[in-house]
Write an enzyme that holds these catalytic residues in place. Structure first.
Site, PDB file in Angstrom:
ATOM      1  N   HIS A  26       0.773  -1.243   0.000  1.00 52.84           N
ATOM      2  CA  HIS A  26       0.000   0.000   0.000  1.00 52.84           C
ATOM      3  C   HIS A  26       0.802   1.290   0.000  1.00 52.84           C
ATOM      4  CE1 HIS A  26      -0.109  -0.047   4.736  1.00 52.84           C
ATOM      5  NE2 HIS A  26       1.066  -0.397   4.252  1.00 52.84           N
ATOM      6  N   HIS A  27       2.129   1.220   0.130  1.00 53.58           N
ATOM      7  CA  HIS A  27       2.923   2.454   0.179  1.00 53.58           C
ATOM      8  C   HIS A  27       3.420   2.923  -1.184  1.00 53.58           C
ATOM      9  CE1 HIS A  27       2.919   2.522   4.489  1.00 53.58           C
ATOM     10  NE2 HIS A  27       3.605   1.396   4.613  1.00 53.58           N
ATOM     11  N   ALA A  28       3.442   2.044  -2.175  1.00 53.47           N
ATOM     12  CA  ALA A  28       4.026   2.393  -3.472  1.00 53.47           C
ATOM     13  C   ALA A  28       3.308   3.585  -4.097  1.00 53.47           C
ATOM     14  CB  ALA A  28       3.970   1.196  -4.416  1.00 53.47           C
TER      15      ALA A  28
END
Length: 273
Positions: free
Chosen positions: A128-130
């Site tokens: 979820h951080h990309a």
């Protein structure tokens, strides 16, 4: 359930916190209990570069396709544009790793779209951080955003729910200006990566008030977490009325995690699911 144990063939490095082999362990445990016989097991195709550039930039995906540890070493300044080296090293096979993860989540979304499944789990997903043009927080390609884009072809409103100990910043950012995706994140906040997810961050333009952040202090236990979770999600579901829900269930919310500082048991974490 999406087969994703292939990602267990890859490693971020000996000392890195991210251990893809755990995904293979999850598959092995499920199979050892015979639970795989009680569900449909998918072997989806890997995501193509074209599919991944539905969200990510062409330049970034092309970089991932070409980068190796050797290339990164001779082009350090170029590498810094795309990969924070400590969190997201250019390990051997990073592009293939991304195609497996993204392909699984996109295939799961298509199953939902076509009415072939009510629930799909991708153990190799949840990165979820990309961001659109760079990696972040162990995440290179945002399979969640790609899955939501797929779901939006058939669904008017989607809730994205994140119970990872870290704020779901990459997904929230991707849909920060739209009213078709409501992102809800329960996360540790205050001098903690990625440093975003303040309760005042609610979205902008058409997306204003469609981002819901629940910043929490370290040490929160099952009872308190469930009390907050049920009340927030009851209002979200009753007000927004989504036709699909995408959930990121990062287990770093569990007590004893090397990075997170919550005090949740497996039962408390599972109660949210």
């Amino acid at each position: 359930m999406v087969r994703g144990e292939e990602v267990g063939n890859y490693t971020y490095g000996y000392d890195h916190c991210m251990k893809p082999f755990r995904i293979r362990m999850a598959h092995d445990i499920i199979a050892s209990y015979g639970l795989d016989k009680k569900m449909t097991v998918l072997q989806p195709p890997r995501a193509t570069a074209h599919e991944m550039t539905q969200f990510h930039t062409d330049e970034y995906i092309e970089y991932l396709r070409r980068v190796t540890p050797e290339v990164a070493e001779i082009m350090p300044s170029y590498n810094e544009c795309f990969l924070p080296l400590l969190d997201c090293p250019p390990f051997d096979g990073v592009y293939e790793f991304c195609t497996i993860s993204a392909g699984g989540s996109m295939a799961g979304a298509r199953r939902i779209n076509h009415g072939e499944a009510d629930v799909v789990i991708n153990w190799a997903g949840g990165l979820h951080h990309a961001k659109k043009g760079e990696a972040s927080g162990f995440c290179y390609v945002n399979d969640i955003v790609l899955a939501i884009l797929e779901l939006l072809r058939y669904h008017q409103r989607i809730v994205y729910l994140d119970i990872d100990v870290h704020h779901g910043d990459g997904v929230e950012e991707a849909f920060y200006t739209t009213d078709r995706v409501m992102s809800v994140s329960f996360h540790q906040f205050g001098n903690f990566f990625p440093g975003t997810g303040d309760v005042k961050d609610v979205g902008v333009e058409r997306g204003k008030y469609y981002a819901v952040n629940v910043p929490l202090r370290e040490g929160i236990d099952d009872e308190t977490y469930e009390f907050i979770f049920r009340r927030v999600m009851r209002d979200v579901m009753e007000t927004f009325r989504p036709s699909a829900v995408v959930m990121q269930c990062g287990t770093d919310s569990l007590s004893g995690d090397r990075l997170g500082c919550f005090n949740l048991s497996m039962q408390g974490h599972a109660a949210c699911v």
